[in-house]
Enzyme design. Structure first.
Site, PDB file in Angstrom:
ATOM      1  CD  GLU A 120      -3.132  -0.419   0.289  1.00 20.52           C
ATOM      2  OE1 GLU A 120      -2.978  -0.602  -0.935  1.00 20.52           O
ATOM      3  OE2 GLU A 120      -4.113   0.132   0.783  1.00 20.52           O
ATOM      4  CB  THR A 168      -5.995   7.537  -3.565  1.00 20.88           C
ATOM      5  OG1 THR A 168      -6.659   6.374  -4.075  1.00 20.88           O
ATOM      6  CG2 THR A 168      -5.979   7.464  -2.051  1.00 20.88           C
TER       7      THR A 168
HETATM    8  N1  HSE Z   1      -8.747   5.475   4.191  1.00 25.18           N
HETATM    9  C1  HSE Z   1      -8.204   5.721   2.884  1.00 25.18           C
HETATM   10  C2  HSE Z   1      -8.842   6.966   2.306  1.00 25.18           C
HETATM   11  C3  HSE Z   1      -8.499   4.527   2.008  1.00 25.18           C
HETATM   12  O1  HSE Z   1     -10.042   7.101   2.458  1.00 25.18           O
HETATM   13  O2  HSE Z   1      -8.160   7.780   1.713  1.00 25.18           O
HETATM   14  C4  HSE Z   1      -7.904   4.639   0.651  1.00 25.18           C
HETATM   15  O3  HSE Z   1      -6.530   4.362   0.682  1.00 25.18           O
END
Ligand code: HSE
Length: 292
Positions: A120, A168
Site C-alpha cells: 500500500e 486517491t
Molecule cells: N482510508 C483511505 C482513504 C483509504 O479514504 O483515503 C484509501 O486508501
C-alpha cells in the site's frame, strides 16, 4: 504453487475515516505464487494494463521485498484499480499470504498485515492498514496506531462502481484539516453505532453509523451524480450510503431483500448522469482464501 483469493474491501464506511474497513465477498483478486530465484510479476484481468509488472513498481513486488523472498507472482485482477474497493490491498494481501504459505515463513495473519501494508505504501505513499487488515482478516476491522480489532460480521451491501476515476491523492487533498466539535461529537456517536451494528449484524445500526459530515461531503463532490445515487439507494431500502474508500464506488448497507432493487436504482441513477456503472450485491464477510 500457492493460490490465494482476496476480496475487495471498503475503507472508512463514512464515520471511520482511515480507521474502519470491511471485507466484501466480491469482486476479488486471485494471486498465484511459485518459487523462483528472482521476483517476476505477470498481470491480467480488469485494469491490469495500468499496473506495472516491474517488481520495483508493483505492490506485490514491494511485499516480496519486505518479506525478503523472491517468487514468480501472477496476479489476476478482479478488483478494478482506483475503484475505492481496496484494489492494491487485495493484491498485496494475497501476495503476503501466498508467500507465507509457499515458503513456510510461519507468520500468522496478523503478523502479515504490516508486510501487506508495504505494498500500500508503494502505491499511496502511506502504509494504511484500513484495507489490508480486512482483506487478510475478513469481517469488519478497526485499525488504530496501536491495534487492529476484528469483528466477524455479516451485513448485506451493494457496492456500485461507476466508470469514472477519482485519484486517491485528489480525494485525500479535499479532506478538511479541521472539524467542529459538533461534527466530532456526531462522528464519534455514529462510529460507535456502526461498530455496535457490526457486532449485532444489524444493517439498520450500520447504516445509521455510515453518515458522516466531515469527510464524505467533500469527497462526494468528486463523484458525478452522487446525491442522486445516494437518494436512489435510500428510496429503495438502503439503511445507509457513503463513499467507499477514496471513491468513486458508492456503498450502501441494506437488508438482503432490498439488494437487487438498490443495485438497479444506483446504476440507473448514475446512467441519468451519463455514467456507466455496475453494482456488486455482496456481504461483509470472509477475507482471504488459500488454495494449495
Ligand atoms: N482510508 C483511505 C482513504 C483509504 O479514504 O483515503 C484509501 O486508501
Amino acid at each position: 504453487m500457492v493460490t490465494v483469493r482476496v476480496p475487495a474491501t471498503s475503507a472508512n464506511l463514512g464515520s471511520g475515516y482511515d480507521v474502519f474497513g470491511a471485507a466484501l465477498g466480491r469482486p476479488a483478486d486471485v494471486v498465484h505464487v511459485s518459487e523462483a530465484a528472482e521476483t517476476t510479476i505477470t498481470m491480467s484481468g480488469v485494469g491490469s494494463e495500468f499496473i506495472p509488472e516491474d517488481p520495483d513498481r508493483n505492490t506485490a513486488g514491494a511485499v516480496a521485498q519486505a518479506l525478503d523472498v523472491t517468487a514468480h507472482i501472477e496476479i489476476d485482477k478482479g478488483v478494478r484499480p482506483a475503484s475505492g474497493l481496496g484494489s492494491s490491498a487485495a493484491s498485496a494481501a494475497a501476495t503476503a499470504i501466498g508467500l507465507n504459505e509457499l515458503y513456510d515463513l510461519g507468520l500468522n495473519y496478523r503478523d502479515l498485515i504490516p508486510y501487506a501494508a508495504q505494498g500500500e505504501a508503494l502505491v499511496s505513499g502511506t502504509a494504511h492498514v484500513d484495507n489490508v487488515a480486512p482483506a487478510i482478516l475478513g469481517g469488519f476491522t478497526i485499525a488504530t496506531e496501536e491495534v487492529v480489532t476484528q469483528i466477524d460480521a455479516s451485513i448485506p451491501v451493494v457496492a456500485c462502481l461507476p466508470d469514472i476515476v477519482v485519484s486517491t491523492r485528489d480525494a485525500r487533498n479535499v479532506v478538511p484539516d479541521r472539524a467542529t466539535i459538533a461534527d466530532v461529537i456526531d462522528t464519534v456517536g455514529r462510529a460507535a453505532t456502526l461498530t455496535a451494528g457490526m457486532m449485532r449484524n444489524d444493517p439498520v445500526l450500520v447504516g445509521q453509523g455510515m453518515e458522516d459530515h466531515i469527510v464524505t461531503p467533500e469527497r462526494a463532490a468528486l463523484i458525478d451524480g452522487y446525491p442522486d445515487v445516494r437518494d436512489a439507494a435510500l428510496a429503495n431500502g438502503a439503511t445507509g450510503v457513503t463513499v467507499s474508500g477514496a471513491g468513486p464506488t458508492v456503498i450502501a448497507a441494506c437488508h438482503h431483500r432490498h439488494q437487487r432493487g438498490i443495485g438497479g436504482a444506483m446504476v440507473d441513477a448514475f446512467a441519468a448522469h451519463d455514467v456507466d456503472a455496475r453494482a456488486y450485491q455482496t456481504t461483509v464477510g470472509p477475507g482471504a482464501t488459500v488454495y494449495k
